[in-house]
Write an enzyme that holds these catalytic residues in place. Structure first.
Site, mmCIF file in Angstrom:
data_model
loop_
_atom_site.group_PDB
_atom_site.id
_atom_site.type_symbol
_atom_site.label_atom_id
_atom_site.label_comp_id
_atom_site.label_asym_id
_atom_site.label_seq_id
_atom_site.Cartn_x
_atom_site.Cartn_y
_atom_site.Cartn_z
ATOM 1 N N LYS A 119 -9.355 8.785 7.222
ATOM 2 C CA LYS A 119 -9.178 9.962 8.076
ATOM 3 C C LYS A 119 -10.055 11.016 7.768
ATOM 4 O O LYS A 119 -10.492 11.575 8.591
ATOM 5 C CB LYS A 119 -7.815 10.260 7.678
ATOM 6 C CG LYS A 119 -6.471 9.437 8.136
ATOM 7 C CD LYS A 119 -5.177 9.795 7.932
ATOM 8 C CE LYS A 119 -4.027 8.858 8.271
ATOM 9 N NZ LYS A 119 -4.512 7.764 7.628
ATOM 10 N N GLU A 188 -5.465 19.139 4.816
ATOM 11 C CA GLU A 188 -5.925 19.765 6.067
ATOM 12 C C GLU A 188 -4.557 20.811 6.489
ATOM 13 O O GLU A 188 -3.657 20.838 5.851
ATOM 14 C CB GLU A 188 -5.820 18.929 7.301
ATOM 15 C CG GLU A 188 -4.713 18.050 7.567
ATOM 16 C CD GLU A 188 -4.544 17.229 8.755
ATOM 17 O OE1 GLU A 188 -5.634 16.545 9.102
ATOM 18 O OE2 GLU A 188 -3.732 16.857 8.978
ATOM 19 N N HIS A 223 7.240 13.147 7.777
ATOM 20 C CA HIS A 223 5.811 12.713 8.536
ATOM 21 C C HIS A 223 5.975 11.323 9.107
ATOM 22 O O HIS A 223 4.881 10.882 9.642
ATOM 23 C CB HIS A 223 4.752 12.960 7.753
ATOM 24 C CG HIS A 223 4.631 14.136 6.794
ATOM 25 N ND1 HIS A 223 4.886 15.462 7.689
ATOM 26 C CD2 HIS A 223 5.039 14.668 5.642
ATOM 27 C CE1 HIS A 223 4.761 16.382 6.640
ATOM 28 N NE2 HIS A 223 4.992 15.869 5.612
ATOM 29 N N ARG A 279 -5.383 0.071 15.354
ATOM 30 C CA ARG A 279 -4.396 -1.062 15.216
ATOM 31 C C ARG A 279 -3.292 -0.853 16.207
ATOM 32 O O ARG A 279 -3.394 0.111 16.945
ATOM 33 C CB ARG A 279 -3.626 -1.231 13.744
ATOM 34 C CG ARG A 279 -2.845 0.175 13.353
ATOM 35 C CD ARG A 279 -2.158 0.072 12.119
ATOM 36 N NE ARG A 279 -1.901 1.414 11.496
ATOM 37 C CZ ARG A 279 -0.884 2.004 11.999
ATOM 38 N NH1 ARG A 279 0.142 1.338 12.990
ATOM 39 N NH2 ARG A 279 -0.380 3.345 11.349
#
Length: 620
Positions: A119, A188, A223, A279
């Protein structure tokens, strides 16, 4: 040159393996399953044409061993490998190993996976950069610590206080390494009230990229998505087209081929790029329902070299998916294990599952039991159909999130399309309030009494009622009934009918039917789960106040540093960490006081109810 696929090995387990096998069978393609020792009798291993054992139980020993999976494919005569989702599905080295073995890889090129699988690198490719964990300031809080590899909510932690950052980084690294074999994490900004919106893409090797609509996946726990739908409702004008353009841009930037997902956080009418999943996603089913596609079949065709039509099919209607988990949302989403006695949903919805009646739910893998999907002409109809199906479903076994799903679907914030990723932060307590049917214990007792009455249960003394005790939603309840010449009776209701499988009670002039299922001491009355208790409880079965018990089977992966008997602890302080079903679970001190006993040891295997520690509260 187009190379036809004849035999596919699925490098995965559970519902995704079963789902891929179904498409392969319909396409005339033979299938090969791989399974760990824990999955020897799992549904995916049974429904495949051939199965190959991967010795061991933990993912690191089995489903994360790309070398063993390639050997299994060659030994079984497969000519292609489908990675499913999770495990090695976004591992470029595994994709290369498959190709180097002369097998067809049903997925994007390894270079595309490599560019997007991390990421951090994906953000750089899109012109973004993560925060420097060492330089995060109070002004930048809250932040999200996130695993660079993999997904599914593992390796993620929200940090709202700067002093908690180092602990969150450590825990996220450990969880990511266990789930994905890669402990890299990054930081982040965390947007409190954003919506999680994504775009499904499908691309061929001839330059065509389809943006297949949007999905909203804002309802998440830890999450990890709980309810997903397509299309995302209520997006501002022009934003959908912007999301499509960004998704196609990301795909073209890495010469993407196959199915994938580009994820965004939408807030204040703006889209913030999160990541690209190289994916198939769990929630691909809602896109299939809306577009009338089989994405696995399309993956197979693309892998064989076929070109997509220039334009995708037109979208129709609305689809919603709920993930049914073996977990207790009211107890910090604690995963549950045991025997799944029965799993069945009414006609009119789709059920994707890797389990069948009688299967054991173990500790080694994700606690998702099934996906239940409803499609209808409108969003309101799809919501109503899915909630109704979940309410009427037969789900007998460990505790699940079924009640939470039904209440979430019917919550005004969701039905109006105003939900965001903070939905459960705001509403979890109300959504998990116990609400067992007040007549369920009586119905269970009457069904049991009917069974025993065949062996002589009638009494001529209505003043001497029979009593039965049950545990319901954590509380003990006692119900009383009696046998009469006319049959069974109870206070306040009229018993219209009673047998071992169904009871009909007339309550305030309305007849209510209760469907009963019994498995030993476990009794299921509609959606209410009860445990029959002994008539005379064991007086020795008591625990000292402040006892901390293992809430699930698992492994003790950490004990708080320096913790020892006699130590002073504060309420909420983390004492012991368990790992179960690929998640870490913190066991905290219930009160401020003294640790009078510590039985947990790092590396220890524990069972539910095992005593881990005892905290004696400080007297005021």
């Amino acid at each position: 040159m187009i190379s036809a696929i004849s035999t596919v090995l699925v490098a995965n387990r559970g519902e995704i393996a079963c789902r891929i096998f179904r498409t392969c069978r319909e396409s005339g393609i033979r299938t090969v399953a791989v399974h760990s020792d824990a999955d020897e009798n799992a549904l995916h291993a049974r429904v495949a044409d051939t199965a190959v054992r991967l010795p061991g139980a933990a993912p690191a020993e089995t489903y994360l061993r790309g070398d063993l999976i390639v050997k299994a494919a060659l030994a079984a005569g497969a000519d292609a490998v489908h990675p499913g989702y999770g495990f090695l599905s976004e591992n470029p080295d595994f994709a290369r190993a498959v190709l180097d073995a002369g097998l067809t890889w049903i997925g994007p090129p390894p270079e595309a996976i490599e560019a997007m699988a991390s990421k951090t690198r994906a953000k750089e490719l899109m012109g973004l950069a993560p925060l420097d964990a060492a330089q995060v300031t109070e002004a930048e809080l809250p932040v999200l610590v996130k695993a660079a590899a993999g997904g599914g909510g593992r390796g993620m932690r929200i940090v709202r206080r700067l002093e908690e950052l180092s602990t969150a980084l450590e825990a996220a690294r450990a969880e990511a390494a266990s789930a994905f074999g890669d402990g890299e994490v990054f930081v982040e900004p965390y947007l409190e009230h954003g919506r999680h919106v994504e775009v499904q893409i499908l691309a061929d090797a001839h330059g065509t990229v389809w943006p297949l609509g949007t999905r909203d996946c804002s309802l998440q726990r830890r999450h990890q998505k709980v309810i997903e739908e397509a299309p995302a409702p209520g997006l501002p004008e022009g934003l959908t087209e912007q999301l499509y353009a960004l998704a196609v841009q990301a795909a073209r930037a890495v010469a993407y081929v196959g199915a994938g997902t580009v994820e965004f956080l939408v807030a204040d009418g703006r889209a913030h790029f999160l990541e690209m999943n190289t994916r198939l996603q769990v929630e691909h089913r809602v896109t299939e329902e809306v577009f009338g596609l089989d994405l696995v079949a399309e993956q197979l065709r693309v892998a064989e070299g076929h070109a997509l039509p220039k334009e995708p099919p037109r979208a129709r209607g609305h689809a919603i998916e709920a993930r049914l988990y073996a977990e207790d949302p009211a107890r910090d989403w604690a995963p549950q294990t045991g025997t799944l006695h029965r799993l069945a949903v009414p006609a009119g919805v789709r059920l994707d599952t890797g389990y069948t009646d009688g299967d054991a739910i173990g500790v080694h893998y994700d606690p998702m039991l099934a996906k239940v999907v409803a499609h209808a002409a409108t969003r309101a109809e799809a919501i109503r159909r899915l909630a109704g199906a979940l309410e009427r479903a037969e789900i007998h076994g460990p505790a699940t999130n079924r009640a939470l799903l039904i209440r979430s679907l019917r919550h005004e914030e969701f039905t109006s399309g105003r939900m965001d990723t903070g939905f459960y932060d705001r509403h979890l307590t109300a959504l998990t309030e116990p609400a067992p049917d007040p007549y369920a214990p009586l119905a269970a007792a009457l069904a049991d009494a009917h069974g025993r009455s065949r062996f002589g249960g009638w009494r001529n003394l209505p003043s001497q009622p029979q009593a039965k005790r049950y545990a319901v939603a954590g509380e003990e309840q006692e119900v009383r009934y009696w046998h009469t010449r006319e049959g069974l009776g109870a206070d306040g209701v009229r018993v219209v009918h009673a047998d071992e499988r169904a009871v009909v009670l007339e309550v305030d002039g309305v007849e209510r039917k209760f469907v009963i299922a019994r498995y030993g001491d476990e009794v299921y009355v509609g959606t209410t789960r009860l445990t029959a208790l002994p008539r005379f409880p064991d007086p020795t079965a008591r625990l000292a106040p402040g006892s901390l018990l293992a809430p699930m089977p698992g492994t003790v992966v950490r004990v708080a540093e320096g913790l020892a008997e006699g130590a002073a602890v504060r309420a909420g302080q983390g004492l012991v960490w368990l790992e179960a079903m690929k998640m870490q679970h913190r066991i905290s001190a219930p009160v401020t006081g003294t640790l009078t006993a510590l039985h947990a040891r790092t590396g220890q295997q524990v069972e539910p109810g095992m005593l881990l520690a005892v905290v004696q509260e400080t007297s005021s």
